[in-house]
Design an enzyme around this catalytic site. Structure first.
Site, mmCIF file in Angstrom:
data_model
loop_
_atom_site.group_PDB
_atom_site.id
_atom_site.type_symbol
_atom_site.label_atom_id
_atom_site.label_comp_id
_atom_site.label_asym_id
_atom_site.label_seq_id
_atom_site.Cartn_x
_atom_site.Cartn_y
_atom_site.Cartn_z
ATOM 1 N N SER A 170 20.712 44.415 19.944
ATOM 2 C CA SER A 170 19.297 44.663 19.647
ATOM 3 C C SER A 170 18.929 46.109 19.906
ATOM 4 O O SER A 170 17.979 46.624 19.323
ATOM 5 C CB SER A 170 18.398 43.800 20.535
ATOM 6 O OG SER A 170 18.674 42.451 20.338
ATOM 7 N N GLU A 178 18.590 41.857 10.013
ATOM 8 C CA GLU A 178 18.521 43.296 9.740
ATOM 9 C C GLU A 178 19.971 43.772 9.683
ATOM 10 O O GLU A 178 20.757 43.480 10.591
ATOM 11 C CB GLU A 178 17.807 44.032 10.874
ATOM 12 C CG GLU A 178 16.312 43.788 10.929
ATOM 13 C CD GLU A 178 15.676 44.391 12.182
ATOM 14 O OE1 GLU A 178 14.631 45.035 12.049
ATOM 15 O OE2 GLU A 178 16.204 44.205 13.289
HETATM 16 P P1 NAI Z 1 23.351 35.406 26.297
HETATM 17 O O1 NAI Z 1 23.375 35.960 27.655
HETATM 18 O O2 NAI Z 1 22.678 34.136 26.042
HETATM 19 O O3 NAI Z 1 24.841 35.260 25.757
HETATM 20 C C1 NAI Z 1 25.819 36.230 25.958
HETATM 21 C C2 NAI Z 1 27.164 35.552 26.013
HETATM 22 O O4 NAI Z 1 28.170 36.543 26.011
HETATM 23 C C3 NAI Z 1 27.368 34.695 27.260
HETATM 24 O O5 NAI Z 1 27.720 33.383 26.895
HETATM 25 C C4 NAI Z 1 28.493 35.395 27.978
HETATM 26 O O6 NAI Z 1 29.346 34.511 28.697
HETATM 27 C C5 NAI Z 1 29.208 36.042 26.812
HETATM 28 N N1 NAI Z 1 30.109 37.119 27.207
HETATM 29 C C6 NAI Z 1 29.931 38.071 28.141
HETATM 30 N N2 NAI Z 1 31.014 38.861 28.206
HETATM 31 C C7 NAI Z 1 31.901 38.400 27.295
HETATM 32 C C8 NAI Z 1 33.188 38.793 26.890
HETATM 33 N N3 NAI Z 1 33.782 39.834 27.459
HETATM 34 N N4 NAI Z 1 33.822 38.077 25.942
HETATM 35 C C9 NAI Z 1 33.221 37.020 25.376
HETATM 36 N N5 NAI Z 1 31.984 36.615 25.709
HETATM 37 C C10 NAI Z 1 31.333 37.301 26.664
HETATM 38 O O7 NAI Z 1 22.771 36.570 25.375
HETATM 39 P P2 NAI Z 1 22.099 36.458 23.945
HETATM 40 O O8 NAI Z 1 20.644 36.346 24.116
HETATM 41 O O9 NAI Z 1 22.797 35.469 23.130
HETATM 42 O O10 NAI Z 1 22.364 37.908 23.379
HETATM 43 C C11 NAI Z 1 23.611 38.268 22.847
HETATM 44 C C12 NAI Z 1 23.446 39.500 21.980
HETATM 45 O O11 NAI Z 1 22.540 39.230 20.945
HETATM 46 C C13 NAI Z 1 22.900 40.705 22.706
HETATM 47 O O12 NAI Z 1 23.501 41.848 22.195
HETATM 48 C C14 NAI Z 1 21.438 40.667 22.382
HETATM 49 O O13 NAI Z 1 20.855 41.937 22.447
HETATM 50 C C15 NAI Z 1 21.472 40.161 20.960
HETATM 51 N N6 NAI Z 1 20.254 39.490 20.474
HETATM 52 C C16 NAI Z 1 19.575 38.590 21.235
HETATM 53 C C17 NAI Z 1 18.458 37.946 20.742
HETATM 54 C C18 NAI Z 1 17.731 36.925 21.556
HETATM 55 O O14 NAI Z 1 16.612 36.546 21.163
HETATM 56 N N7 NAI Z 1 18.270 36.420 22.626
HETATM 57 C C19 NAI Z 1 17.952 38.233 19.379
HETATM 58 C C20 NAI Z 1 18.767 39.136 18.641
HETATM 59 C C21 NAI Z 1 19.852 39.765 19.198
#
Ligand code: NAI
Length: 641
Positions: free
Chosen positions: A115, A148
Site C-alpha cells: 500500500s 490499482e
Molecule cells: P496481514 O498481517 O493480515 O498478513 C500478512 C501475512 O504475511 C501474515 O499472514 C504473515 O504471516 C505473512 N508473512 C510475513 N512474513 C512472511 C514471509 N516471510 N513469507 C510468507 N509470509 C509472510 O496483512 P495484510 O493486511 O493482509 O496486508 C498484506 C499486504 O497487503 C501489505 O503489504 C498491505 O500493505 C497490503 N494491503 C492491505 C490492505 C488491507 O486492507 N489490509 C489493503 C490493500 C493492501
C-alpha cells in the site's frame, strides 16, 4: 496457469480465493502451517457464502485448486504469475522478492500488493525490476472487484500489459497509476478526506454530523468514520504515518494519535470515533444530522489531491473517478462531483490553504464545472434569457433564475411570461431531467408586482391579467412532467410563497423569510381560500390574518419547505437533490410526477379560487386604498378607522 500468492493474511487469503474462483491453480505461501490452516478455513467459509449467493458454482472445487505451503522457493519454480501480500515491511518484502527472482522463470511477472512502499524499492531486490509491478487490491478482494496497477520506475510496458491482462482474467476492473507516489491514488485521496474529517471534529463538528453528510448527502454506503472504526483507527494511523514518512505532506492528526494511545481503535476495542456495546452494535447516524456541515468541506481536500495527481501525471481524471467509485464506493466520480458543486466553490472552501495550481488555473480560466459547461470534463451547456428570467442548461438539469433583484423578483407580466417560457424550454429538452428554480439577490420572489396590481380598476383588469399572464405558467407547472426543485434564497412573499406549493422539493436557506401579507394591502392571499387552508392547515390562518413573517424553520413545520440549509449550502444542496433524482429510473420519476399531479391540481384550484377572490376585491375601496397606500409608502386609511 498457476498463481503464487505469498502471504495468507487478511489480503492474501482473499486474493487466493479470487484467483481460484477464476479457475486458476493457486499456491498460497506463508510462514507457518498454523497461519495457512486459518487462511484455508476463512477461504472455505467465504467461498461457501459466495456459493449460497450464486457467485461461485462449486465452493469445494474452488477450494481444491488452492494448495498451501511454507516453501516459497519450491512454489516459485512453478509460478506463472506472482502476487506478494506479506506484512508491510520493506526488508521482509525485499527478502521475498529476492527468493522469487532466484526461483521463478525469467519471464514471470512479480507483483506486489503493497500500500505504501515504492515498487522500485521492492524491485531493487531482483535482477528483473522491469518485471515488477504494483497490483493493489482492496479489502475484501472477493467483494471489491477493483485494483490499482502501479508502474514502478523500471516497470516495462509489457509487464504492465501482462498485469492488466491478469487482473482482467480474475474479474478485476483496474486503473493504471503511472508513477509510484506514496499512497497511489485511492489512499492519497482517502487520507486527505479523512484528515479533513478529523480537522472538522477538532473544530467542533460531531462524528455523526460528518458521517451523516457522507451517507445521506454524498451518498456513500457507510459513514467515513464508521468505516475507520470498522477497519481500525490504528490501521489508518499506520498508513498516514507511513505515507508521511515516505514523502507525502501529511501528518497524523493529534486526535488520531491520542485515540491510538488511549486504545480507542474502533469496534475491536469497543471505542473509536463512536462507542460500541457488543459486536453487533452500530453507530447511530441519522439523516437529521446531515445539514450543518457543507459536504464540500469534507471532499474539497480530496479534490485538491486529485488535481495534484493529474498535474503530476500520476493518473488521469477518468482513472481517479473510476478508482473512487469502484474502490471506495463513491456514488460518482470525485471529479464529476467537483464539476457538479462548482470548482469556484471548491476553491472557496480551500481558502487559506494551499490550493493546487491546476484548480486555481481552471477557476481563473472560467472552467467551473457544469455551471460553465466545462470543468474537469465537458458538459452540455446553454444559456438564454427570457425577459427577466435566466435559463441555463447544465447537462441534465436546468437552472431557472428570476433576475429582477432590484424589484425583489416581483411577478410582473414579463416575469410571469419569462418563467413560463423557461419552464417550457426545459420541459421540451430531452436532456433535461430536473429543473431548479431560484432568485437572484436577496429575494426569491416578493410576489405579485404591486405596481401592476395598483393599475387595475375593475374586475376585468385583474381577470384579464391573471388569465392571460399568470394562468399559463400555473398550467405549465400543474402539468409538468419533470421534477422541480425550488431554492428559496431569501424572501418569498405572497405569490412567491404560494408558487412553492406547486414544486416537488423546496429547499430554503436558513435566512429565508415567508409571508402572505396581501391583507395589508386590501387583497387576499390565495392560500387563504378554503382549499388553501385545507392543504396547509389551520395554523396558516394566523399568517393570513396578520401578514406575519415566518422563518424557514416555521415554513418547514407548515409543510411549505422540505429542507433548511445554511446560506452557503443552498446551491450545493440543490445539486445534491438533482443528483439524487437522477439516480432513479426515468420512468419511475415520471410515474411519481404523474401521481403527484393530484396534489398539484389542488394547488391549481387554490390559486384559482384565491385569484377569484382577489378579483372580487379589485373594485372595492379597500383595495384601491391599499394600493395607493403601498405606492405612497404610508399607512392605509382603514387603520384606526
Ligand atoms: P496481514 O498481517 O493480515 O498478513 C500478512 C501475512 O504475511 C501474515 O499472514 C504473515 O504471516 C505473512 N508473512 C510475513 N512474513 C512472511 C514471509 N516471510 N513469507 C510468507 N509470509 C509472510 O496483512 P495484510 O493486511 O493482509 O496486508 C498484506 C499486504 O497487503 C501489505 O503489504 C498491505 O500493505 C497490503 N494491503 C492491505 C490492505 C488491507 O486492507 N489490509 C489493503 C490493500 C493492501
Amino acid at each position: 496457469m498457476r498463481v503464487l500468492v505469498v502471504g495468507a493474511g487478511t489480503m492474501g487469503h482473499g486474493i487466493a480465493s479470487v484467483c481460484a474462483a477464476s479457475g486458476f491453480e493457486v499456491d498460497l505461501v506463508d510462514v507457518s502451517e498454523e497461519v495457512l490452516d486459518s487462511a484455508k478455513m476463512k477461504i472455505g467459509w467465504s467461498l461457501k457464502k459466495l456459493e449460497e449467493r450464486g457467485a461461485v458454482k462449486n465452493a469445494m472445487e474452488v477450494l481444491q485448486r488452492i494448495r498451501t505451503s511454507t516453501n516459497l522457493a519450491e512454489c516459485a519454480k512453478f509460478a506463472d504469475f506472482v502476487i506478494e501480500a506479506v506484512v508491510e515491511k520493506t526488508e521482509v518484502k525485499k527478502e521475498i522478492f529476492k527468493i522469487l527472482d532466484e526461483n521463478c522463470r525469467p519471464e514471470v511477472v512479480l507483483s506486489t500488493n503493497t500500500s505504501t512502499i515504492p515498487i522500485s524499492d521492492i524491485a531493487s531486490a531482483t535482477r528483473r525490476p522491469e518485471k515488477v509491478a504494483g497490483l493493489h487490491f482492496f479489502n475484501p478482494p472477493v467483494l471489491i472487484k477493483f485494483v490499482e496497477i502501479i508502474r514502478g520506475e523500471k516497470t516495462s510496458d509489457e509487464t504492465l500489459k501482462k498485469t492488466v491482462e491478469f487482473a482482467k482474467s480474475i474479474g478485476m476492473d483496474h486503473i493504471i497509476v503511472e508513477k509510484e507516489v506514496p499512497g497511489f491514488v485511492v489512499n492519497r485521496i482517502n487520507v486527505r478526506v479523512f484528515n479533513e474529517a478529523v480537522r472538522l471534529i477538532e473544530s467542533g463538528y460531531r462524528p455523526e454530523e460528518i458521517d451523516a453528510v457522507v451517507k445521506y448527502r454524498i451518498g456513500m454506503p457507510m459513514g467515513l468514520l464508521e468505516v475507520v472504526d470498522f477497519s481500525g483507527v490504528d490501521v489508518l494511523y499506520n498508513v498516514i504515518k507511513e505515507l508521511g514518512r515516505r514523502g507525502m505532506d501529511v501528518e497524523v492528526p493529534e486526535t488520531v494519535r491520542r485515540m491510538v494511545e488511549e486504545n480507542r481503535l474502533g469496534m475491536k476495542t469497543g471505542r473509536g470515533f463512536y462507542e460500541y456495546e457488543g459486536f453487533y452494535s452500530r453507530a447511530k447516524i441519522l439523516p437529521k444530522f446531515a445539514y450543518r456541515l457543507n459536504p464540500l468541506n469534507l471532499i474539497a481536500a480530496g479534490i485538491n489531491e486529485a488535481a495534484w495527481l493529474i498535474r503530476n501525471g500520476v493518473a488521469t481524471k477518468e482513472s481517479i473517478d473510476k478508482a473512487m467509485v469502484l474502490g471506495m464506493g463513491y456514488p460518482k466520480g470525485l471529479l464529476e462531483m467537483a464539476d457538479d458543486f462548482g470548482l469556484d466553490n471548491v476553491l472557496k472552501v480551500l481558502e487559506g490553504r494551499e490550493a493546487d495550481p491546476l484548480l486555481k488555473k481552471m477557476v481563473s480560466d472560467g472552467k467551473l464545472g457544469k455551471k460553465s459547461g466545462e470543468g474537469f470534463y465537458c458538459w452540455k451547456y446553454d444559456r438564454k434569457e427570457f425577459g427577466p428570467v435566466i435559463y441555463e442548461k447544465r447537462d441534465k438539469y436546468a437552472l431557472i433564475t428570476m433576475n429582477r433583484p432590484e424589484k425583489l423578483n416581483a411577478l410582473n407580466e414579463e416575469m410571469w411570461r419569462g418563467l413560463n417560457e423557461a419552464f417550457i424550454e426545459a420541459e421540451k429538452d430531452p436532456d433535461i431531467r430536473v429543473v431548479v428554480l431560484t432568485g437572484r439577490g436577496r429575494a426569491f420572489c416578493a410576489g405579485d408586482d404591486i405596481a401592476v396590481m395598483g393599475s387595475w380598476k375593475t374586475f376585468m383588469d385583474g381577470k384579464n391579467f391573471f388569465t392571460s399572464v399568470a394562468v399559463p405558467l400555473l398550467d405549465t407547472i400543474a402539468n409538468y412532467t419533470k421534477p422541480i426543485i425550488s431554492l428559496v434564497n431569501g424572501i418569498a412573499f405572497g405569490g412567491g410563497l404560494e408558487l412553492n406549493l406547486a414544486f416537488d422539493i423546496v429547499i430554503a436557506s436558513e435566512d429565508a423569510l415567508f409571508s402572505v401579507p396581501e391583507g395589508l394591502i386590501g387583497a387576499i392571499p390565495p392560500v387563504a381560500s378554503s382549499l388553501g387552508l385545507a392543504v396547509l392547515g389551520r395554523k396558516m390562518v394566523r399568517y393570513c390574518l396578520t401578514g406575519d413573517q415566518m422563518d424557514a424553520d416555521e415554513a418547514r413545520q407548515m409543510g411549505i419547505v422540505d429542507i433548511v440549509v445554511p446560506r452557503d449550502q443552498l446551491e450545493i444542496a440543490g445539486v445534491e437533490f438533482v443528483n439524487k433524482i437522477l439516480r432513479l429510473a426515468p420512468l419511475s420519476v415520471r410515474a411519481i410526477k404523474e401521481t403527484a399531479r393530484a396534489y398539484r391540481s389542488i394547488f391549481g384550484f387554490v390559486v384559482e379560487k384565491g385569484l377569484h377572490e382577489i378579483i372580487e376585491l379589485i373594485p372595492t375601496e379597500d383595495f384601491a386604498e391599499g394600493m395607493r397606500a403601498f405606492v405612497q409608502r404610508r399607512r392605509p386609511l382603514w387603520i384606526g378607522r
